[in-house]
Design a protein around this motif. Structure first.
Motif, PDB file in Angstrom:
ATOM      1  N   CYS A   1       0.879  -1.276   0.054  1.00 39.62           N
ATOM      2  CA  CYS A   1      -0.067  -0.074   0.075  1.00 39.62           C
ATOM      3  C   CYS A   1       0.686   1.271  -0.163  1.00 39.62           C
ATOM      4  O   CYS A   1       0.399   2.205  -0.606  1.00 39.62           O
ATOM      5  N   CYS A   2       1.857   1.225   0.941  1.00 37.25           N
ATOM      6  CA  CYS A   2       2.681   2.383   0.851  1.00 37.25           C
ATOM      7  C   CYS A   2       3.595   2.467  -0.344  1.00 37.25           C
ATOM      8  O   CYS A   2       4.059   1.641  -0.958  1.00 37.25           O
TER       9      CYS A   2
ATOM     10  N   LYS B   1      -3.135   3.871  -4.576  1.00 38.01           N
ATOM     11  CA  LYS B   1      -3.915   4.254  -3.196  1.00 38.01           C
ATOM     12  C   LYS B   1      -3.821   5.853  -2.797  1.00 38.01           C
ATOM     13  O   LYS B   1      -4.840   6.438  -2.425  1.00 38.01           O
ATOM     14  N   ASN B   2      -2.669   6.235  -3.144  1.00 37.57           N
ATOM     15  CA  ASN B   2      -2.431   7.820  -2.998  1.00 37.57           C
ATOM     16  C   ASN B   2      -1.920   8.400  -4.349  1.00 37.57           C
ATOM     17  O   ASN B   2      -0.731   8.539  -4.340  1.00 37.57           O
TER      18      ASN B   2
ATOM     19  N   THR C   1       0.433  11.813  -4.622  1.00 36.01           N
ATOM     20  CA  THR C   1       2.034  11.664  -3.892  1.00 36.01           C
ATOM     21  C   THR C   1       3.171  11.156  -4.766  1.00 36.01           C
ATOM     22  O   THR C   1       2.658  10.151  -5.528  1.00 36.01           O
TER      23      THR C   1
ATOM     24  N   HIS D   1       5.759   9.349  -4.707  1.00 40.97           N
ATOM     25  CA  HIS D   1       6.419   8.274  -3.718  1.00 40.97           C
ATOM     26  C   HIS D   1       7.679   8.064  -4.279  1.00 40.97           C
ATOM     27  O   HIS D   1       8.666   8.145  -3.266  1.00 40.97           O
TER      28      HIS D   1
ATOM     29  N   ASN E   1       1.208   6.266   3.822  1.00 41.72           N
ATOM     30  CA  ASN E   1       2.410   5.968   3.685  1.00 41.72           C
ATOM     31  C   ASN E   1       2.888   5.916   5.255  1.00 41.72           C
ATOM     32  O   ASN E   1       2.898   6.846   5.739  1.00 41.72           O
TER      33      ASN E   1
ATOM     34  N   TRP F   1       0.652   8.183   7.271  1.00 43.01           N
ATOM     35  CA  TRP F   1      -0.024   9.396   6.343  1.00 43.01           C
ATOM     36  C   TRP F   1       1.304  10.308   5.888  1.00 43.01           C
ATOM     37  O   TRP F   1       0.857  11.462   5.736  1.00 43.01           O
TER      38      TRP F   1
ATOM     39  N   LEU G   1       2.427  11.804   3.360  1.00 44.32           N
ATOM     40  CA  LEU G   1       2.149  11.629   1.949  1.00 44.32           C
ATOM     41  C   LEU G   1       2.537  13.113   1.218  1.00 44.32           C
ATOM     42  O   LEU G   1       2.469  13.375   0.116  1.00 44.32           O
ATOM     43  N   ASP G   2       3.075  14.117   2.062  1.00 43.79           N
ATOM     44  CA  ASP G   2       3.333  15.314   1.311  1.00 43.79           C
ATOM     45  C   ASP G   2       4.753  15.833   1.823  1.00 43.79           C
ATOM     46  O   ASP G   2       5.339  15.468   2.822  1.00 43.79           O
TER      47      ASP G   2
END
Length: 134
Positions: free
Chosen positions: A23-24, A29-30, A33, A35, A68, A90, A92-93
């Motif tokens: 998931c991360c 999922k996000n 972002t 990653h 994440n 989370w 994410l940013d």
């Protein structure tokens, strides 16, 4: 079997374990972002730290609902003082990465208080991680 990178009496820097499993790190999922960019930024910070920060990845740390996930592991000095790893969800940013890197620069778990915004993102580790930490 002896691991060459763990020496008795050796001191370890504060380190970040960045989840990049199921998931991360998953853009499905996000999707908003970057990653790969996040991981590269953390690695660049570690390279520029003069050995005060290490970054590694994990396939899956467990709390997928809070992806994440980044685990901030204390330095040897902080562990001697009783510090434990801090789990951050989370992540994410850029603001979250800014907070993580500022905290680590200040000493990290056990040596410095986390930024208030980062403290709000701290999560409980999965039960199996808590058992290993004892």
């Amino acid at each position: 079997m002896t691991r060459g990178w763990i020496r008795p009496g050796a001191t370890r820097p504060c380190s970040l374990v960045v989840c990049r499993g199921c998931c991360c790190g998953d853009p499905r999922k996000n999707p908003g972002t970057d990653h790969a960019g996040q991981l590269e930024r953390l690695r660049q910070a570690a390279a520029a730290s003069g050995g005060r920060l290490a970054v590694r990845t994990s396939d899956c740390l467990g709390p997928c609902g809070q992806a994440n996930v980044v685990v901030v592991q204390p330095s040897t000095e902080a562990r001697r003082r009783g510090a434990r790893a801090a789990w951050i969800g989370w992540a994410l940013d850029d603001d979250c990465l800014d907070d993580i890197l500022a905290w680590v620069e200040a000493g990290g778990p056990g040596l410095a208080e986390p930024p208030a915004t980062l403290a709000l993102q701290m999560i409980d580790p999965p039960a199996d991680a808590r058992r290993r930490a004892r």
